[in-house]
Design a protein around this motif. Structure first.
Motif, PDB file in Angstrom:
ATOM      1  N   MET A 101     -21.337  59.675 -25.915  1.00 12.59           N
ATOM      2  CA  MET A 101     -20.370  59.036 -25.030  1.00 12.59           C
ATOM      3  C   MET A 101     -20.846  57.679 -24.528  1.00 12.59           C
ATOM      4  O   MET A 101     -20.092  56.707 -24.517  1.00 12.59           O
ATOM      5  CB  MET A 101     -20.065  59.951 -23.839  1.00 12.59           C
ATOM      6  N   HIS A 102     -22.097  57.600 -24.075  1.00 17.09           N
ATOM      7  CA  HIS A 102     -22.627  56.377 -23.462  1.00 17.09           C
ATOM      8  C   HIS A 102     -24.150  56.473 -23.493  1.00 17.09           C
ATOM      9  O   HIS A 102     -24.711  57.574 -23.466  1.00 17.09           O
ATOM     10  CB  HIS A 102     -22.120  56.263 -22.017  1.00 17.09           C
ATOM     11  N   PRO A 103     -24.875  55.343 -23.555  1.00 14.68           N
ATOM     12  CA  PRO A 103     -26.343  55.396 -23.539  1.00 14.68           C
ATOM     13  C   PRO A 103     -26.918  56.200 -22.373  1.00 14.68           C
ATOM     14  O   PRO A 103     -27.952  56.863 -22.523  1.00 14.68           O
ATOM     15  CB  PRO A 103     -26.732  53.922 -23.451  1.00 14.68           C
ATOM     16  N   TRP A 104     -26.269  56.160 -21.213  1.00 15.31           N
ATOM     17  CA  TRP A 104     -26.750  56.957 -20.078  1.00 15.31           C
ATOM     18  C   TRP A 104     -26.671  58.449 -20.401  1.00 15.31           C
ATOM     19  O   TRP A 104     -27.587  59.212 -20.073  1.00 15.31           O
ATOM     20  CB  TRP A 104     -25.907  56.664 -18.830  1.00 15.31           C
ATOM     21  N   GLU A 105     -25.585  58.865 -21.041  1.00  9.09           N
ATOM     22  CA  GLU A 105     -25.431  60.283 -21.361  1.00  9.09           C
ATOM     23  C   GLU A 105     -26.400  60.703 -22.462  1.00  9.09           C
ATOM     24  O   GLU A 105     -26.887  61.844 -22.468  1.00  9.09           O
ATOM     25  CB  GLU A 105     -23.988  60.589 -21.762  1.00  9.09           C
ATOM     26  N   ASP A 106     -26.684  59.803 -23.370  1.00  9.96           N
ATOM     27  CA  ASP A 106     -27.643  60.093 -24.422  1.00  9.96           C
ATOM     28  C   ASP A 106     -29.027  60.347 -23.818  1.00  9.96           C
ATOM     29  O   ASP A 106     -29.705  61.331 -24.150  1.00  9.96           O
ATOM     30  CB  ASP A 106     -27.693  58.916 -25.411  1.00  9.96           C
ATOM     31  N   PHE A 107     -29.444  59.488 -22.901  1.00  9.09           N
ATOM     32  CA  PHE A 107     -30.744  59.676 -22.251  1.00  9.09           C
ATOM     33  C   PHE A 107     -30.765  60.981 -21.458  1.00  9.09           C
ATOM     34  O   PHE A 107     -31.728  61.759 -21.551  1.00  9.09           O
ATOM     35  CB  PHE A 107     -31.060  58.505 -21.326  1.00  9.09           C
ATOM     36  N   ALA A 108     -29.718  61.228 -20.676  1.00  7.09           N
ATOM     37  CA  ALA A 108     -29.690  62.426 -19.837  1.00  7.09           C
ATOM     38  C   ALA A 108     -29.708  63.698 -20.674  1.00  7.09           C
ATOM     39  O   ALA A 108     -30.361  64.688 -20.316  1.00  7.09           O
ATOM     40  CB  ALA A 108     -28.456  62.411 -18.930  1.00  7.09           C
ATOM     41  N   GLU A 109     -28.998  63.704 -21.800  1.00  7.98           N
ATOM     42  CA  GLU A 109     -29.018  64.857 -22.684  1.00  7.98           C
ATOM     43  C   GLU A 109     -30.418  65.086 -23.261  1.00  7.98           C
ATOM     44  O   GLU A 109     -30.908  66.216 -23.313  1.00  7.98           O
ATOM     45  CB  GLU A 109     -28.017  64.671 -23.820  1.00  7.98           C
ATOM     46  N   CYS A 110     -31.076  64.007 -23.680  1.00 10.12           N
ATOM     47  CA  CYS A 110     -32.429  64.131 -24.226  1.00 10.12           C
ATOM     48  C   CYS A 110     -33.411  64.572 -23.150  1.00 10.12           C
ATOM     49  O   CYS A 110     -34.308  65.384 -23.406  1.00 10.12           O
ATOM     50  CB  CYS A 110     -32.873  62.820 -24.860  1.00 10.12           C
ATOM     51  N   PHE A 111     -33.245  64.052 -21.928  1.00 11.30           N
ATOM     52  CA  PHE A 111     -34.114  64.452 -20.830  1.00 11.30           C
ATOM     53  C   PHE A 111     -33.946  65.945 -20.554  1.00 11.30           C
ATOM     54  O   PHE A 111     -34.938  66.670 -20.374  1.00 11.30           O
ATOM     55  CB  PHE A 111     -33.777  63.639 -19.580  1.00 11.30           C
ATOM     56  N   ALA A 112     -32.707  66.425 -20.529  1.00 15.77           N
ATOM     57  CA  ALA A 112     -32.457  67.845 -20.292  1.00 15.77           C
ATOM     58  C   ALA A 112     -33.095  68.696 -21.374  1.00 15.77           C
ATOM     59  O   ALA A 112     -33.716  69.731 -21.090  1.00 15.77           O
ATOM     60  CB  ALA A 112     -30.950  68.108 -20.226  1.00 15.77           C
ATOM     61  N   HIS A 113     -32.965  68.275 -22.627  1.00 17.66           N
ATOM     62  CA  HIS A 113     -33.554  69.045 -23.716  1.00 17.66           C
ATOM     63  C   HIS A 113     -35.076  69.036 -23.640  1.00 17.66           C
ATOM     64  O   HIS A 113     -35.720  70.042 -23.959  1.00 17.66           O
ATOM     65  CB  HIS A 113     -33.068  68.519 -25.067  1.00 17.66           C
ATOM     66  N   TYR A 114     -35.644  67.929 -23.200  1.00 21.05           N
ATOM     67  CA  TYR A 114     -37.094  67.896 -23.014  1.00 21.05           C
ATOM     68  C   TYR A 114     -37.517  68.946 -21.989  1.00 21.05           C
ATOM     69  O   TYR A 114     -38.513  69.656 -22.176  1.00 21.05           O
ATOM     70  CB  TYR A 114     -37.521  66.501 -22.565  1.00 21.05           C
ATOM     71  N   LEU A 115     -36.745  69.090 -20.907  1.00 22.47           N
ATOM     72  CA  LEU A 115     -37.063  70.098 -19.896  1.00 22.47           C
ATOM     73  C   LEU A 115     -36.826  71.506 -20.439  1.00 22.47           C
ATOM     74  O   LEU A 115     -37.616  72.423 -20.161  1.00 22.47           O
ATOM     75  CB  LEU A 115     -36.224  69.876 -18.638  1.00 22.47           C
ATOM     76  N   HIS A 116     -35.747  71.711 -21.217  1.00 23.23           N
ATOM     77  CA  HIS A 116     -35.513  73.018 -21.836  1.00 23.23           C
ATOM     78  C   HIS A 116     -36.715  73.425 -22.677  1.00 23.23           C
ATOM     79  O   HIS A 116     -37.233  74.543 -22.571  1.00 23.23           O
ATOM     80  CB  HIS A 116     -34.298  72.976 -22.775  1.00 23.23           C
ATOM     81  N   ILE A 117     -37.134  72.510 -23.529  1.00 22.77           N
ATOM     82  CA  ILE A 117     -38.182  72.810 -24.505  1.00 22.77           C
ATOM     83  C   ILE A 117     -39.518  73.052 -23.819  1.00 22.77           C
ATOM     84  O   ILE A 117     -40.213  74.047 -24.096  1.00 22.77           O
ATOM     85  CB  ILE A 117     -38.279  71.674 -25.537  1.00 22.77           C
ATOM     86  N   THR A 118     -39.917  72.153 -22.920  1.00 21.62           N
ATOM     87  CA  THR A 118     -41.234  72.292 -22.297  1.00 21.62           C
ATOM     88  C   THR A 118     -41.312  73.541 -21.419  1.00 21.62           C
ATOM     89  O   THR A 118     -42.352  74.216 -21.392  1.00 21.62           O
ATOM     90  CB  THR A 118     -41.582  71.044 -21.469  1.00 21.62           C
ATOM     91  N   ASP A 119     -40.232  73.877 -20.723  1.00 19.04           N
ATOM     92  CA  ASP A 119     -40.268  75.057 -19.862  1.00 19.04           C
ATOM     93  C   ASP A 119     -40.331  76.334 -20.689  1.00 19.04           C
ATOM     94  O   ASP A 119     -41.058  77.278 -20.350  1.00 19.04           O
ATOM     95  CB  ASP A 119     -39.037  75.077 -18.954  1.00 19.04           C
ATOM     96  N   THR A 120     -39.595  76.381 -21.792  1.00 23.19           N
ATOM     97  CA  THR A 120     -39.590  77.580 -22.626  1.00 23.19           C
ATOM     98  C   THR A 120     -40.928  77.756 -23.330  1.00 23.19           C
ATOM     99  O   THR A 120     -41.442  78.878 -23.454  1.00 23.19           O
ATOM    100  CB  THR A 120     -38.446  77.529 -23.651  1.00 23.19           C
ATOM    101  N   ILE A 121     -41.516  76.658 -23.780  1.00 21.47           N
ATOM    102  CA  ILE A 121     -42.835  76.756 -24.406  1.00 21.47           C
ATOM    103  C   ILE A 121     -43.877  77.221 -23.399  1.00 21.47           C
ATOM    104  O   ILE A 121     -44.741  78.052 -23.702  1.00 21.47           O
ATOM    105  CB  ILE A 121     -43.237  75.401 -25.033  1.00 21.47           C
ATOM    106  N   GLU A 122     -43.819  76.688 -22.168  1.00 20.59           N
ATOM    107  CA  GLU A 122     -44.784  77.121 -21.158  1.00 20.59           C
ATOM    108  C   GLU A 122     -44.611  78.603 -20.846  1.00 20.59           C
ATOM    109  O   GLU A 122     -45.595  79.337 -20.692  1.00 20.59           O
ATOM    110  CB  GLU A 122     -44.642  76.317 -19.874  1.00 20.59           C
ATOM    111  N   THR A 123     -43.368  79.068 -20.779  1.00 20.21           N
ATOM    112  CA  THR A 123     -43.115  80.483 -20.544  1.00 20.21           C
ATOM    113  C   THR A 123     -43.731  81.326 -21.649  1.00 20.21           C
ATOM    114  O   THR A 123     -44.323  82.386 -21.395  1.00 20.21           O
ATOM    115  CB  THR A 123     -41.596  80.748 -20.454  1.00 20.21           C
ATOM    116  N   SER A 124     -43.623  80.860 -22.883  1.00 20.97           N
ATOM    117  CA  SER A 124     -44.205  81.566 -24.025  1.00 20.97           C
ATOM    118  C   SER A 124     -45.730  81.630 -23.909  1.00 20.97           C
ATOM    119  O   SER A 124     -46.346  82.679 -24.128  1.00 20.97           O
ATOM    120  CB  SER A 124     -43.817  80.873 -25.327  1.00 20.97           C
ATOM    121  N   ARG A 125     -46.311  80.493 -23.569  1.00 23.73           N
ATOM    122  CA  ARG A 125     -47.780  80.453 -23.443  1.00 23.73           C
ATOM    123  C   ARG A 125     -48.251  81.366 -22.328  1.00 23.73           C
ATOM    124  O   ARG A 125     -49.250  82.085 -22.470  1.00 23.73           O
ATOM    125  CB  ARG A 125     -48.244  79.020 -23.184  1.00 23.73           C
TER     126      ARG A 125
END
Length: 353
Positions: A247-271
């Motif tokens: 939709m917009h560069p701001w939304e692209d960044f926010a989506e990537c930021f959210a996915h970074y938090l999804h990924i890092t939190d789930t990996i930490e939970t696994s560890r």
């Protein structure tokens, strides 16, 4: 998410727990040490400082501790709950009921931000600081637009209703929609503003950000109109993590930021659960054992995403074994890897500053 242990018997204690299920010790979450501590009616003394239960202990189910001596603006609330600037009225019982799971998701967000070392500057301490307006469109009849503006993140608590949220998810064609996901996306807008677009961050990151995500100065309203008129480009999956990100560069960044938090939190939970994928024990070709690291801060994002690829294969299969949709129904093409690498850099640098 870190796995917490009872300070008395060392049994597992859930993030939201008020008491150990095994020995019944009353516990509270102490954010500075990222640990559960034993508490009594007077709270707990930690390094000479008195900590007491958050005043939202009974109303919002909060199990966090807060310093007994604190600013009048905090009103006896823990850091996470003190960030709530507006909330449903006390007599709006249905909205208050939905505020409980919403505040729970907010505490998970704030805990992860603190764990990553991201700055959490409250609105009551600084102009433009982080604030949350948790409002209800369902009971007031007023339209609540989820979004971010000037440090204030607005969330509609009706999104905590599974039926409502799932209906929107299907209608909008989204593979994933959760309350925690909303928080993570919107806080991405906040951190893009304070870490990338303003202050020393502008000289440090802004050119690279525009190269990867596009020029954020393009008309936001114009891009929204374009998106809802024509939809995402046919080849969007080659360069974006989601259709909404187009939709917009701001939304692209926010989506990537959210996915970074999804990924890092789930990996930490696994560890924290001791999970290791043993290459010689799976029924398909795997390159080597996958053991989540204590921290990925010193390595490239590719190392994080490599481990995530193999772990998410497992998690997706677990979900489908239960008749549910895959846990992480997203592909990460090279262009998105570069964008996540930029987010990784910004987060890592913020944790070191």
């Amino acid at each position: 998410m870190r796995a917490f242990a009872c300070p008395v018997c060392r049994s597992f204690v859930a993030f939201e727990a008020h008491r150990c299920d095994t020995c019944r010790t009353a516990v509270g979450l102490h954010l500075p040490t990222r640990s559960m501590v034993a508490v009594d009616e007077s709270g707990s003394t930690i390094d000479g400082v008195q900590w007491i239960r958050c005043t939202q202990n009974t109303t919002l189910g909060c199990n966090w501790l807060t310093e007994a001596e604190q600013s009048e603006f905090v009103r006896g609330r823990c850091l996470a709950d003190s960030l709530i600037r507006r909330e449903p009225a006390a007599d709006d019982t249905l909205a208050r009921e939905k505020l409980v799971p919403t505040a729970r998701a907010l505490r998970r967000l704030v805990y992860q931000l603190a764990e990553l070392g991201l700055p959490i500057e409250p609105y009551w301490r600084s102009d433009g600081g982080l604030a949350f307006d948790l409002l209800s469109s369902y009971t007031t009849g007023e339209k609540v637009i989820i979004g971010h503006a000037g440090g204030v993140i607005t969330i509609d608590v009706v999104e905590s209703l599974d039926v409502y949220r799932e209906t929107l998810r299907v209608r909008l064609g989204e593979p994933y929609r959760t309350m925690l996901g909303h928080f993570r996306h919107e806080v991405g807008h906040y951190y893009q503003h304070i870490l990338v677009e303003t202050g020393s961050g502008a000289a440090r990151y802004l050119d690279d950000c525009r190269t990867l995500f596009g020029d954020e100065r393009i008309s936001y309203s114009g891009e929204i109109a374009r998106h809802y008129a024509t939809g995402a480009p046919a080849d969007w999956a080659e360069s974006y993590i989601s259709e909404y990100a187009t939709m917009h560069p701001w939304e692209d960044f926010a989506e990537c930021f959210a996915h970074y938090l999804h990924i890092t939190d789930t990996i930490e939970t696994s560890r924290e659960a001791g999970l290791v994928l043993h290459a010689d024990r799976v029924r398909f070709a795997a390159p080597h054992d996958i053991a989540p690291l204590e921290s990925y801060a010193d390595g490239p994002v590719e190392r994080l995403l490599f481990d995530w690829h193999w772990l998410s294969l497992l998690f997706n299969r677990v979900n489908t074994a239960m008749g549910k949709n895959p846990l992480y129904p997203f592909d990460i093409p090279p262009a998105v890897t570069s964008k996540l690498g930029f987010v990784h850099r910004v987060v890592r640098d913020a944790g070191k500053d």
